[in-house]
Scaffold this active site. Structure first.
Site, short mmCIF file in Angstrom:
data_model
loop_
_atom_site.label_atom_id
_atom_site.label_comp_id
_atom_site.label_asym_id
_atom_site.label_seq_id
_atom_site.Cartn_x
_atom_site.Cartn_y
_atom_site.Cartn_z
N HIS A 1 -0.40 -16.25 17.87
CA HIS A 1 -0.45 -15.42 19.07
C HIS A 1 -1.47 -15.98 20.06
O HIS A 1 -2.58 -16.36 19.67
CB HIS A 1 -0.84 -14.01 18.64
CG HIS A 1 -0.75 -12.97 19.71
ND1 HIS A 1 0.45 -12.49 20.18
CD2 HIS A 1 -1.71 -12.29 20.39
CE1 HIS A 1 0.23 -11.56 21.09
NE2 HIS A 1 -1.08 -11.41 21.24
N SER B 1 1.08 -10.43 25.51
CA SER B 1 0.59 -9.40 24.61
C SER B 1 0.59 -8.04 25.32
O SER B 1 1.64 -7.60 25.79
CB SER B 1 -0.79 -9.78 24.07
OG SER B 1 -1.17 -9.00 22.97
N GLU C 1 3.20 -15.72 15.33
CA GLU C 1 2.29 -14.80 16.02
C GLU C 1 1.21 -14.28 15.07
O GLU C 1 0.03 -14.19 15.41
CB GLU C 1 3.08 -13.62 16.59
CG GLU C 1 4.15 -13.96 17.61
CD GLU C 1 3.61 -14.03 19.02
OE1 GLU C 1 2.40 -13.85 19.23
OE2 GLU C 1 4.43 -14.28 19.94
#
Length: 573
Positions: free
Chosen positions: A493, A229, A397
Site C-alpha cells: 500500500h 487510500s 496492499e
C-alpha cells in the site's frame, strides 16, 4: 535561480505571489480556500475566505490540520510533516510558467485569457471568494489535477514531499493539492454540527478550483481528481455526492473503494472519544477541549482499529446531505442520477466472457502514452456515470501493515481460521487462495484475501457495473506490482505514490522504495496519469468483457487480461 521576477496571479479574493520552483514551473503554496476552522468556526462547515488587500505571499507550505504522526514502525516509512497554525484549509498549486506568467499561450501574462466577473476581486466584500471568480476565455487552459491525500482520515497533508507537483507542471498539468480537516475535527458525528466536515472541505476546495484555476492557466472544465487510500475513498464519495456534481470531469481512485457508514454506527467513535475525555458527545463540548488533549484521546480510541477486523475509526458517513446514500450502493446500484445500473448484490462477473481460464491470465500488447495530449472540456457538469475513471490497487496492499508489524510471522494457522471466520471470508474463497500459494505463510494468505476483499474486488465490481450499464464515462484499471526490497514490503500500500508523482528522488519516497527504484517505471506511470488528465485515456484498453488491467511491474508495463481470475470469481458466492 530559475527565472526573473516573482510569479503572481490575481484571484477572486486578491493577489498572491508564489515562487519559481523549477525551470518553467511556479509554485503557490498555502493559498486559502476557506477560513481557519477554529474559534467560532470550529465544527462548522467551511466558510469563504475574506478578501485581502495587497499581495499575499504563498511561498511556503501552510499549516497542517491537527494530527499526530504515524506510530512506529510506520512513522519511518510514511513521513508526515507538521506545520503549526490555524489556517489549515488551503491548497498548493504548481503551474507551468512562462517568462510572462502562466503558460497558457505564447503571449500569456498573469491576467492573460481571463475575464473578471462583476462583483469579484479584492474589494468585493465578504463571501465573494467562494462561488465567483475569474473566467477562462474559450480556447485557453491546461488540464488540472486535484490531489486528495490519504492517511486513514487522521494523518497526511499536502505538505508531504512525495506529493510535490513539480513533475506534473513540468509536463503541462496544473496540479493542486488539498488540505482538509482530519479525525474528530473533520469526521466526528455530533447532534449539533454538520457531518462529513472533511468532505465538505474537499468540495469547497474543488469549488475554489473551478472559480480560480484559470488564473494559473488551468481549464476549469478539465479537472481530474485523484487520491489514494482515504483520499480515494473520499473521491468515491464525491462521485456519489450531488454537492460535488460538475466540479470534476475525471477521477483516479488509487487503493480505496466506495464505502461509508450509517450515522449511528459512525457516531460510536465520537462517543468513545467523548467518554475518554469525560465530556458530552456534542460539538459544543468538544469545541471547549484543548486541541492536544483531543488528539491524545482520539489516538487512544482509534489506535487498535482495523479495516479488516473492525474497531473504532473515523469514516465518511451517509448524512442525507453531502451523501444521501452509501457510495457503494449509489455507484453500483444507481442512486438518483448517480449510479451505473445493476445492483450492488449482483455478481461481479455478470456479463464477463466465460472464456477466461481459472487461475490463468494472458499478457497482451498495450500501448502507454509517449507524452501529454490535449483535449477540450465539455462545458457541462457530468454525473458519476459520465466521469471517466481510472481505478487500481497495488498487488500486495496488505504488506504495509502485516510486514513491519510482524503479523506475517506471528499469525498461526489457527489464528488464520479464526480471522477468516470473523471477517466472513467464504471457505471456498479461502481454499482457492491457499491452493494458489502453497508455500505462503498464514499471514500472507490472510493478507492476500484482505487486499482483494477490501480493494481489488470492490473496484472490479465498480468497473463491471459501469460496463453493464453502458456508462458514458470510460473506465480503466491498473495494478502496481513492483516489489520494494525495503523491509520486505513488496508491492505494498502507498508504494506507487513516488512513481505517480515522479518523486522517487525524494528521501521520503526512498524510505519505502530504496535508492534503486526503476525510474523508467515511474516515467511510464506518471505519463499515464498525465495522459488520462489531458485526454481521458491513460494509454491502454478501456474496461471490457476481457477485463484488461495495465500492470506496472515487476518488469516493463504490460496489459494483462483477467489477472488471478479464479480468485476474483471465488468471491461471487
Amino acid at each position: 535561480m530559475y527565472g526573473v521576477g516573482v510569479p503572481q496571479v490575481a484571484l477572486a479574493c486578491g493577489r498572491v505571489s508564489g515562487v519559481l520552483v523549477a525551470r518553467g514551473v511556479a509554485g503557490f503554496l498555502g493559498v486559502p480556500y476557506a477560513r481557519a476552522p477554529f474559534g467560532p468556526l470550529r465544527f462548522r462547515g467551511p466558510e469563504p475566505v475574506e478578501p485581502w488587500e495587497g499581495v499575499r505571499e504563498a511561498a511556503e507550505f501552510g499549516p497542517t490540520a491537527p494530527k499526530r504522526p504515524y506510530a512506529p514502525p510506520l512513522d519511518a516509512l510514511l513521513p508526515d510533516p507538521t506545520v503549526e497554525g490555524d489556517d489549515c484549509l488551503h491548497v498548493n498549486v504548481w503551474a507551468p510558467w512562462g517568462p510572462s506568467g502562466p503558460a497558457s499561450g505564447p503571449d500569456a501574462g498573469p491576467d492573460a485569457g481571463l475575464d473578471a466577473r462583476p462583483g469579484t476581486g479584492p474589494g468585493a466584500g465578504p463571501g465573494a471568494c467562494l462561488g465567483s471568480g475569474p473566467v477562462l476565455r474559450a480556447g485557453a487552459g491546461r488540464p488540472v489535477m486535484v490531489w486528495i491525500h490519504g492517511g486513514s482520515l487522521v494523518h497526511g497533508s499536502n505538505a508531504v514531499p512525495v506529493y510535490d507537483g513539480t513533475a506534473f507542471a513540468r509536463d503541462g498539468v496544473v496540479l493542486v493539492s488539498v488540505n482538509y480537516r482530519l479525525g474528530i475535527e473533520g469526521f466526528g458525528v455530533f447532534p449539533d454540527a454538520p457531518a462529513n466536515l472533511g468532505l465538505r472541505d474537499q468540495i469547497a476546495a474543488l469549488t475554489w478550483v473551478r472559480e480560480n484555476i484559470a488564473a494559473f492557466g488551468g481549464d476549469p472544465d478539465r479537472v481530474t481528481v485523484f487520491g489514494e487510500s482515504a483520499g480515494a475513498i473520499s473521491i468515491a464519495a464525491l462521485l456519489a455526492s450531488p454537492l460535488a456534481r460538475g466540479l470534476f470531469r475525471r477521477a483516479v481512485v488509487q487503493s480505496g473503494a466506495p464505502m461509508a457508514l450509517p450515522l449511528e454506527r459512525a457516531r460510536r467513535t465520537t462517543e468513545a472519544v467523548a467518554k475518554r475525555l469525560g465530556v458530552p458527545a456534542t460539538a459544543e463540548a468538544f469545541a471547549a477541549v484543548d486541541r492536544d488533549r483531543l488528539l491524545t484521546a482520539q489516538t487512544e480510541v482509534t489506535s487498535k482499529g482495523s479495516p479488516l477486523l473492525g474497531g473504532h475509526s473515523f469514516q465518511i458517513v451517509v448524512d442525507g446531505d453531502v451523501l444521501p446514500s452509501d457510495p457503494a450502493e449509489a455507484l453500483l446500484g444507481g442512486g438518483p442520477g448517480r449510479g451505473f445500473g445493476g445492483g450492488a448484490d449482483r455478481s461481479a462477473g455478470e456479463g464477463v466472457a466465460e472464456s477466461a481460464e481459472r487461475g490463468s491470465s494472458r499478457r497482451v500488447s498495450g500501448r502507454l502514452p509517449k507524452g501529454r495530449g490535449s483535449g477540450q472540456g465539455s462545458g457541462r457538469g457530468p454525473d458519476g456515470a459520465e466521469v471517466d475513471l481510472l481505478l487500481g490497487t497495488t498487488a500486495e496492499e496488505y504488506r504495509l501493515w502485516f510486514v513491519p508489524s510482524g503479523l506475517v510471522e506471528r499469525l498461526s494457522p489457527l489464528m488464520l481460521r479464526l480471522a477468516l471466520r470473523k471477517t466472513g471470508v467464504p471457505s471456498r474463497t479461502a481454499r482457492v487462495y491457499r491452493a494458489n500459494r502453497p508455500q505462503a505463510r498464514p499471514g500472507e494468505v490472510l493478507g492476500a484475501l484482505a487486499t482483494d476483499k477490501l480493494l481489488r474486488v470492490p473496484l472490479n465490481r465498480l468497473a463491471d457495473a459501469r460496463l453493464r450499464s453502458g456508462a458514458a464515462g470510460r473506465t480503466y484499471l491498473y495494478e502496481f506490482g513492483w516489489p520494494s526490497p525495503v523491509r520486505g514490503l513488496g508491492a505494498c500500500h502507498a508504494l506507487e505514490l513516488g512513481f505517480v508523482f515522479d518523486t522517487l528522488d525524494t528521501p521520503e519516497a526512498e524510505a519505502m522504495t530504496g535508492p534503486d527504484a526503476p525510474r523508467e517505471l515511474a516515467a511510464a506511470m506518471h505519463a499515464a496519469w498525465v495522459a488520462f488528465a489531458a485526454e481521458g485515456d491513460p494509454g491502454w484498453r478501456a474496461w471490457d468483457a476481457e477485463r484488461p488491467v495495465m500492470t506496472f511491474g515487476p518488469g516493463r508495463p504490460s496489459l494483462v487480461l483477467a489477472p488471478r481470475e479464479d480468485e476474483r470469481r471465488s468471491w461471487d458466492v
